[in-house]
Every structure is written in structure tokens, then in C-alpha cells.
Design a protein around this motif. Structure first.
Motif, short mmCIF file in Angstrom:
data_model
loop_
_atom_site.label_atom_id
_atom_site.label_comp_id
_atom_site.label_asym_id
_atom_site.label_seq_id
_atom_site.Cartn_x
_atom_site.Cartn_y
_atom_site.Cartn_z
N ILE A 29 48.81 45.59 43.10
CA ILE A 29 48.33 44.18 43.27
C ILE A 29 47.75 44.21 41.75
O ILE A 29 47.49 44.69 40.57
CB ILE A 29 46.76 44.37 43.79
CG1 ILE A 29 46.86 44.53 45.46
CG2 ILE A 29 46.46 42.74 43.54
CD1 ILE A 29 45.88 44.86 46.05
N GLY A 30 48.26 42.85 41.17
CA GLY A 30 47.87 42.60 40.07
C GLY A 30 47.55 40.91 39.61
O GLY A 30 48.22 40.61 40.07
N PRO A 31 47.48 40.54 38.68
CA PRO A 31 47.40 39.12 38.39
C PRO A 31 48.80 38.56 38.06
O PRO A 31 48.81 38.03 38.31
CB PRO A 31 46.29 39.15 36.89
CG PRO A 31 46.93 40.37 36.35
CD PRO A 31 46.96 41.45 37.29
N ALA A 32 49.77 39.28 37.60
CA ALA A 32 50.91 38.43 37.46
C ALA A 32 51.97 38.92 38.69
O ALA A 32 51.84 40.46 39.55
CB ALA A 32 51.71 39.66 36.34
N GLY A 33 52.61 37.88 39.46
CA GLY A 33 52.62 37.59 40.92
C GLY A 33 54.25 38.82 41.18
O GLY A 33 55.21 38.01 41.13
N LEU A 34 53.98 39.68 41.00
CA LEU A 34 55.26 40.71 41.31
C LEU A 34 54.84 41.15 42.93
O LEU A 34 54.10 41.23 43.20
CB LEU A 34 55.02 41.58 40.61
CG LEU A 34 54.71 42.24 38.94
CD1 LEU A 34 54.78 43.38 39.04
CD2 LEU A 34 55.87 41.35 38.19
N ARG A 309 41.17 43.84 37.60
CA ARG A 309 42.12 42.72 37.89
C ARG A 309 41.96 41.52 38.20
O ARG A 309 43.15 39.71 37.92
CB ARG A 309 42.69 43.62 37.92
CG ARG A 309 43.41 43.47 36.48
CD ARG A 309 44.48 45.05 36.92
NE ARG A 309 44.42 46.48 37.77
CZ ARG A 309 45.88 46.48 38.66
NH1 ARG A 309 46.78 46.26 38.14
NH2 ARG A 309 45.81 48.07 39.04
N PRO A 314 42.48 33.77 36.66
CA PRO A 314 43.29 35.25 35.65
C PRO A 314 42.79 36.04 34.22
O PRO A 314 43.20 36.25 33.65
CB PRO A 314 43.98 33.93 34.35
CG PRO A 314 43.30 32.47 34.43
CD PRO A 314 42.53 32.46 35.64
N ALA A 315 41.51 35.53 34.26
CA ALA A 315 40.11 36.60 33.62
C ALA A 315 40.02 37.60 33.91
O ALA A 315 40.57 37.60 35.53
CB ALA A 315 39.34 35.25 33.63
N THR B 202 44.33 29.57 31.60
CA THR B 202 43.48 28.49 32.57
C THR B 202 42.07 28.95 33.10
O THR B 202 42.40 30.03 33.65
CB THR B 202 44.74 27.72 33.43
OG1 THR B 202 44.90 28.70 34.14
CG2 THR B 202 46.38 27.10 33.12
N ASP B 205 36.42 29.43 32.94
CA ASP B 205 35.74 30.64 32.14
C ASP B 205 36.03 29.64 30.86
O ASP B 205 37.45 30.19 30.68
CB ASP B 205 36.00 32.06 32.68
CG ASP B 205 35.61 32.76 31.07
OD1 ASP B 205 35.02 31.85 29.83
OD2 ASP B 205 35.21 33.92 30.88
N PRO B 208 38.09 33.23 27.91
CA PRO B 208 38.32 34.75 28.78
C PRO B 208 38.78 35.57 28.34
O PRO B 208 39.33 35.37 27.48
CB PRO B 208 39.34 34.13 30.60
CG PRO B 208 40.56 32.84 29.64
CD PRO B 208 38.80 32.29 28.48
N GLN B 209 38.76 36.70 29.34
CA GLN B 209 39.81 37.94 28.66
C GLN B 209 40.70 37.90 29.38
O GLN B 209 40.68 38.32 30.91
CB GLN B 209 38.46 38.85 29.00
CG GLN B 209 39.41 39.93 28.08
CD GLN B 209 38.27 41.43 28.46
OE1 GLN B 209 38.04 41.64 29.39
NE2 GLN B 209 38.34 42.37 27.61
N LEU B 210 41.93 37.82 29.03
CA LEU B 210 42.92 38.22 29.63
C LEU B 210 43.81 38.71 29.91
O LEU B 210 43.08 40.24 29.68
CB LEU B 210 44.58 36.67 28.86
CG LEU B 210 44.39 35.66 29.55
CD1 LEU B 210 45.41 35.01 29.13
CD2 LEU B 210 44.20 35.35 30.46
N SER B 211 44.25 39.77 31.32
CA SER B 211 45.17 40.79 31.09
C SER B 211 46.42 40.32 30.59
O SER B 211 47.07 39.55 30.83
CB SER B 211 45.27 40.51 33.12
OG SER B 211 44.07 40.99 33.76
N GLU B 213 48.80 42.01 32.09
CA GLU B 213 49.76 41.62 32.46
C GLU B 213 50.15 39.78 32.34
O GLU B 213 51.38 39.09 32.50
CB GLU B 213 50.32 42.28 34.03
CG GLU B 213 49.88 43.27 34.36
CD GLU B 213 49.56 43.69 36.36
OE1 GLU B 213 49.21 42.34 37.16
OE2 GLU B 213 49.22 44.60 36.31
N LEU B 214 49.46 39.43 32.53
CA LEU B 214 49.15 37.58 32.61
C LEU B 214 50.01 37.06 31.51
O LEU B 214 50.77 36.43 31.62
CB LEU B 214 47.95 37.21 32.70
CG LEU B 214 47.51 35.96 34.02
CD1 LEU B 214 47.75 36.06 35.22
CD2 LEU B 214 46.58 35.44 33.48
N GLU B 217 53.40 38.02 31.46
CA GLU B 217 53.49 36.83 32.49
C GLU B 217 54.06 35.45 31.82
O GLU B 217 55.43 34.78 32.10
CB GLU B 217 53.50 37.03 33.73
CG GLU B 217 54.66 36.15 35.11
CD GLU B 217 53.41 36.22 36.54
OE1 GLU B 217 51.96 36.39 36.23
OE2 GLU B 217 54.10 36.87 37.22
#
Lengths: 342, 295
Positions: A29-34, A309, A314-315, B202, B205, B208-211, B213-214, B217
Motif C-alpha cells: 500500500i502506498g500513494p503511488a498506484g502500484l 502515507r 497526495p499529501a 493537487t 491542502d 502539502p507535504q508530498l510522499s 513515492e508520489l 511517480e
């Protein structure tokens, strides 16, 4: 671990299973859609003698192996260390409230980190871990010395009070510097709220040696903790020098805590909640309490990080906020239930 | 733009006429007696605004963070933890500030000092309005109006200099090395949008503080580092972060340190920031020029 009883095996087996499940969940699980399937196949692909096509792009593999998995591993290390250090402090001080916060470790580390960020200028960020480490060690040594010199015979209670004083003092100096250098406030706050965001394998490699030393020494002394729970006089009659054992245990628990806090920032409640919850479930014997707390702490922090996460993707949510939000109410429940035997 | 200007002019005249002096004609020379003669500015942006509209001569003290223009009278006054007595020590007749920290506005007003509070602007239009407010409050209405129209002309020119694109370039604006960033719905985000850029961040917020990973990606086309001064981040250190060497922005040398003061203040120098970014964007060829008529 001589001659594990069936109960031992059951508890540790169960905890290990949950820990493994949390590791897997954290990896999936994570914000990037793997895709979950892709991740699983990619994990298989890394095993020796197995070659499968996971379908993950090169970038997705980088996200998985350079960002997400080190983060899960770091979360496990941090959670495990905070929990076992908390259990150790509580055993040493025979005080269920003892944790890194109360002994000044966290505040001292916070002061160190703030000084690095404020005074260090452009190099500040790189100096945060060693400065936090030094600050934590200095604070706990001050706590111990104060407690010893003021406390006389009433060691453990006075040490907790000394810890409160040291923590307040360190926080005051920290606040002073933050007010004087308001341009660095966000950086300091970000660290104080705890984060596993910028880990990568470097942080894992940085903390691992200290954590291993810390855990190994605590494991070595696990029986002493049980003896000391009965009382210093009783311990002395059994040939243990309580003061020396106490000093050693405090030192190594602090070593581990300061090391993980230096990379992850301040993550509260793990050190106090996890050992309590585990003690409620399996009883106070340290031979089982310590390894179970270690596994439970790792499991808890991995799951808290999954929430951090993804909850506001995405924050990112500071992990310290998650552990406090879950930990504080949980702690009250534990307190209520354990009122009888405290 | 004219209406608020006129209203402000009226307010300014009304205020200055109240202390019983002879009514003066609204021309500059005559009004000088009633203009504030000892202005204290408590934030970098308001200091820049005061000097830009030509009120620099009237400024007697600025806060410790105001570093532009270089001849501004920097003191150890703090806008973040303001001290009423210390501010009054400069005998101000006007204090210009951004935030009402520690109830400083009420304290100043109790002491009979005029206060002009200009909170962080959310849009360029708000910047224009604030510049006009500063002009009106300091007796420099004409200069302020001229400055605003100059800025607008400059910005139009800068925007026109950037090639139009079929799909906007994406960017990651790094506020510090823990990956705090901005969305398009912020002031600096609006500036980037005008130059044809869109943030990878986006959501509700806006800071924002981004991951990490994001970020990987999203693979932004451009990375703007607004944390060179605070955190020592450089394109080289960005390239060394785990996994970042595969990013388009890193491979194509599109990681740029930007002046974090220009990027975080909503004053007249926002034009300089736009120019800096536009020069970077203009070097990236538009992907499908055939589909776009020349502007």
C-alpha cells in the motif's frame, strides 16, 4: 530463549506472523498506484532462482525498492527500538510511565536537531541526525546525574522528576532558538512531528549498528529486569548490582532511542503504549515481554506509517500525529483496564 | 482598478485631514505635511512595497528579515514576535505589517499609531491592490498606480515570451528538504500557471507535504528548488537522492535553484521571479508547435 514453552512459542509466533503481515501490507500500500499483483511478482522476482516478469515499469520498481521498502524497513526498526526501549525504561525505573519523553531523551534530541537546523545553515540538514543523537545522550545523562545527586536513596522516582526538569529546560532553550530563527520553523516542526519520508536505505544503514547493540544488550539483561522488578534489596541479595545494571540499561536504551529519533524525528506514544498493551496481554515477565514488544512496536509503526502515507494522499500526514491519535485513546483504555494491578 | 484606487485616496485624505490642519490641495507637494514621516515596516514584503512606491524616504525602521532593498534601515525588530515598546521606540506614525502576531495591531492602535495590515496576497490582483493601498497610505498614489501598470505590462510581456504548449509542463516546487510544496491554488502556483506550468501537487491542502513515492511517480518535467538557502539543496544533491536519478527533470538537467525570497514574497519583485522562471521554461522546446498558432 532456553526451552521455549508452548505459550512462548504461541505468543512469539503470533507476533511474528502479524509483523510479517504488516510488512507485506506496508509494501503493497502506498500513494503511488502500484498494483498489488505487480508488487508481489516483483518481490518473487528478487528471490534467487526465480525470474518472473512483474509488469512494473522501471520507475515503479525504483519507487518500490528505493522508496517504499526502505521506508517500511525503517518504520519497523524505529517502532521496534522505541517499544523495546520503552519496556526497558519501565522495567528499570519500575515506573509504568517511564518513556523516552519523560526522561528527557526526546527533548534533548529535539534541542540538538533544532540547533543543527538553526545554526548549521546550509549544512544543517545533514547535521540533524548526529546533533539529535548527541542531544538525546546529553539530556539523559543529565537526567541520571541529577537524579543521582538529588535523589539519594529514592533513585527511580527522583530520576523521573529530574527527567521532567531536563525535558522542560531543553524545550525552553529549543523554543528560544526557534523564536529567534523563525525562518527555520517549518523544518524544525517537520522533524518534531516525526517523519519517515526521506529515508532510503541510507537511514537504515545509519541506525542499524546502534539499534543492534542496544537490542543485544537489553536481551542479555532481560533476566535482571525481572529481578529488579522485585526490588533493589532483593536484587542485591541475588548478587546483582542494581545501580550498575540500571546505568547500563539506561545507556543502551537511550543509544537506540537517540539513534532512531535522529532519523525519524519525534514519534511519540510507541514507547509507552506498546509495552503496556503487550504486558496486559501476556503478563510482566521480561523474557517474553521484550521480544513481543519489539515485534509489536515494529508492526504498529509500519501500520501507522501506512495511514500517514495514504490517509491524506497526495499529501503526507506526520507519523507522530498518527501514533498520538491512535496511541492516546488506546493508552486510556489500557490504563482503565489495568487499574487493578498498577 | 480605478474604483478602489479612488476610494483609497478618499480614505487617505480623510485620515490625514483629521488633525485640524488647514485643508491642503491633493497635489504632492502640499500633501507632504500630512503624510506619515516615520514608517516602520515589519515584514520583508511590505518593506519592498514601501520602497517600490517611493515611500523609502519615510521609512525609519524595518524588521530583521527585511533584506531588500539593501539600504533599508534594518533593525532587530521582529514581525514574528513583535514587541510593542521596541516598535514605539522608533516613534512611528505608520506601521505596515503582514500578520497581527501577539495582538500587535490593537496595541499600536491604542498607542495612536496608524496601522496598515497587508496579509499574504493570494493572487497577483491582490498584490496590485496592496501596492495601491501602500501608495495611498504614504502619499504616493501616483507612483503606486504607475508601478502597478508597469508590473502588469512586464508580466504580459513575460507571459508572451513563453511558448504555448499542447500539454502544460509539470513542476515540483520544493519548499524544503522534507518535500513540502505548493499546488496551483497558491500565489506562486498562480505565477507558474501563467507561464504554462502545472504543479504535480493537487488537493485541498495548498501547501502539502508530498510522499517521495508520489514525486517519483508524477515524474515532473521541472524541479524548482526554493530550499537552496535554507537547506543547502542543489541539483547535485537532488540527483543523489535514492531513485531520483531516473526522473525526467534530473536526466534533462531541469532542476533549478530559484531565489526563495523572490518566490515567497508577493511584492513588486514577483516580476523578477517570473522572469527567472520564464527564462528556464523558454529553453524547453514546445512539444507540438505545429498545433499552436503563434501568440
Amino acid at each position: 530463549m532456553t526451552r521455549p514453552s508452548p505459550r512462548h512459542a504461541l505468543v512469539l509466533g503470533g507476533a511474528t506472523l502479524l509483523f510479517g503481515a504488516a510488512m507485506l501490507l506496508g509494501t503493497l500500500i502506498g500513494p503511488a498506484g502500484l498494483t498489488a499483483g505487480g508488487v508481489l511478482l516483483d518481490l518473487l522476482d528478487r528471490l534467487p532462482f526465480i525470474a518472473v516478469d512483474s509488469g512494473l515499469t522501471e520507475r515503479q520498481q525504483v519507487i518500490l525498492w528505493e522508496i517504499r521498502i526502505p521506508r517500511v524497513v525503517l518504520g519497523a526498526i524505529v517502532g521496534a527500538t522505541l517499544a523495546i526501549a520503552g519496556a526497558t525504561y519501565q522495567g528499570v525505573f519500575r515506573n509504568p510511565l517511564a518513556d523516552p519523553y519523560l526522561l528527557g531523551v526526546s527533548s534533548g534530541a529535539g534541542l540538538g536537531a533544532t540547533l543543527a537546523i538553526v545554526v548549521g545553515g546550509a549544512m544543517g540538514s545533514a547535521m540533524v541526525p548526529p546533533a539529535a543523537f548527541a542531544g538525546g545522550m546529553i539530556a539523559v545523562m543529565a537526567t541520571y546525574a541529577l537524579g543521582r545527586s538529588v535523589g539519594g536513596g529514592r533513585g527511580e522516582v527522583v530520576i523521573i522528576l529530574a527527567g521532567v526538569a531536563v525535558a522542560a529546560f531543553a524545550s525552553a532553550i529549543q523554543t528560544f532558538f526557534m523564536q529567534r530563527h523563525d525562518d527555520t520553523l517549518r523544518q524544525v516542526y517537520s522533524w518534531m512531528l516525526g517523519r519517515l519520508t526521506t529515508s532510503g536505505w541510507t537511514d537504515v544503514r545509519t541506525v542499524l549498528p546502534y539499534v543492534l547493540i542496544s537490542v543485544a544488550v537489553i536481551a542479555l539483561f532481560r533476566r535482571m529486569l525481572d529481578v529488579m522488578a522485585v526490588g533493589d534489596v532483593e536484587a542485591a541479595t541475588l548478587g546483582i548490582a542494581p545501580a550498575r545494571v540500571r546505568l547500563i540499561l539506561i545507556s543502551v536504551a537511550t543509544l537506540g532511542t537517540a539513534a532512531v529519533v535522529s532519523v525519524s524525528g519525534l514519534i511519540g506514544f510507541v514507547g509507552i503504549v506498546i509495552p503496556h498493551a503487550v504486558r496486559m496481554l501476556i503478563g510482566p515477565g521480561h523474557r517474553l515481554l521484550l521480544p513481543t514488544s519489539l515485534l509489536a512496536g515494529a508492526t504498529f509503526l509500519i501500520l501507522a506509517d501506512v495511514v500517514a502515507r495514504t490517509a491524506m494522499s497526495p499529501a503526507e500526514l506526520p507519523i507522530g500525529v498518527v501514533t498520538a491519535a491512535i496511541g492516546a485513546p488506546f493508552f486510556l483504555v489500557v490504563l482503565r483496564r489495568s487499574r487493578g494491578h498498577m | 482598478m480605478i474604483a478602489p484606487l479612488a476610494a483609497l485616496a478618499l480614505v487617505a485624505t480623510a485620515c490625514s485631514g483629521s488633525d485640524g490642519e488647514d485643508p491642503v490641495p491633493a497635489d504632492k507637494a502640499g500633501a507632504a505635511a500630512d503624510e506619515p514621516q516615520a514608517i516602520v515596516s515589519l515584514s520583508p514584503t511590505t518593506t519592498e512595497m514601501l520602497y517600490a512606491v517611493g515611500a523609502g524616504d519615510q521609512v525609519v525602521a524595518v524588521d530583521e528579515r527585511s533584506d531588500f532593498p539593501s539600504d533599508a534601515p534594518v533593525t532587530d525588530l521582529s514581525g514574528y514576535t513583535p514587541n510593542l515598546e521596541a516598535i514605539l521606540g522608533y516613534g512611528p506614525d505608520l506601521v505596515v505589517l503582514t500578520d497581527d502576531n501577539a495582538d500587535i495591531v490593537a496595541g499600536l492602535e491604542r498607542s495612536g499609531v496608524e496601522v496598515l495590515q497587508l496579509p499574504a496576497a493570494q493572487t497577483l490582483d491582490e498584490t496590485y491592490t496592496q501596492l495601491e493601498q501602500v501608495g495611498a497610505a504614504t502619499g504616493n498614489i501616483g507612483e503606486a498606480a504607475e508601478l502597478v501598470s508597469e508590473i502588469q505590462t512586464d508580466i504580459d510581456g513575460i507571459v508572451a515570451s513563453v511558448p504555448e504548449r499542447e500539454t502544460p509542463l509539470t513542476y515540483f516546487h520544493e519548499l524544503d528538504d522534507t518535500y513540502y510544496t505548493v499546488t496551483d491554488a497558491t500565489y506562486v502556483g498562480e505565477v507558474y500557471s501563467m507561464l504554462g506550468l502545472t504543479s504535480i501537487a493537487t488537493g485541498d491542502d495548498t501547501y502539502p507535504q508530498l510522499s517521495e513515492e508520489l514525486i517519483l511517480e508524477a515524474d515532473p518535467d521541472l524541479v524548482f528548488l526554493a530550499d537552496g538557502q535554507c537547506c543547502g539543496v542543489t541539483p547535485e544533491t537532488v540527483a543523489q537522492r535514492p531513485g531520483w536519478d531516473g526522473l525526467t527533470a534530473v536526466r534533462e538537467d531541469r532542476v533549478h535553484v530559484v531565489d526563495e525570497d523572490l518566490a515567497s514574497r508577493w511584492g513588486p519583485r514577483i516580476v523578477d521571479f517570473m522572469r527567472e522562471v520564464a527564462a528556464i521554461v523558454a529553453q524547453i522546446p514546445a512539444d507540438q508547435p505545429a498545433n499552436q498558432p503563434a501568440p
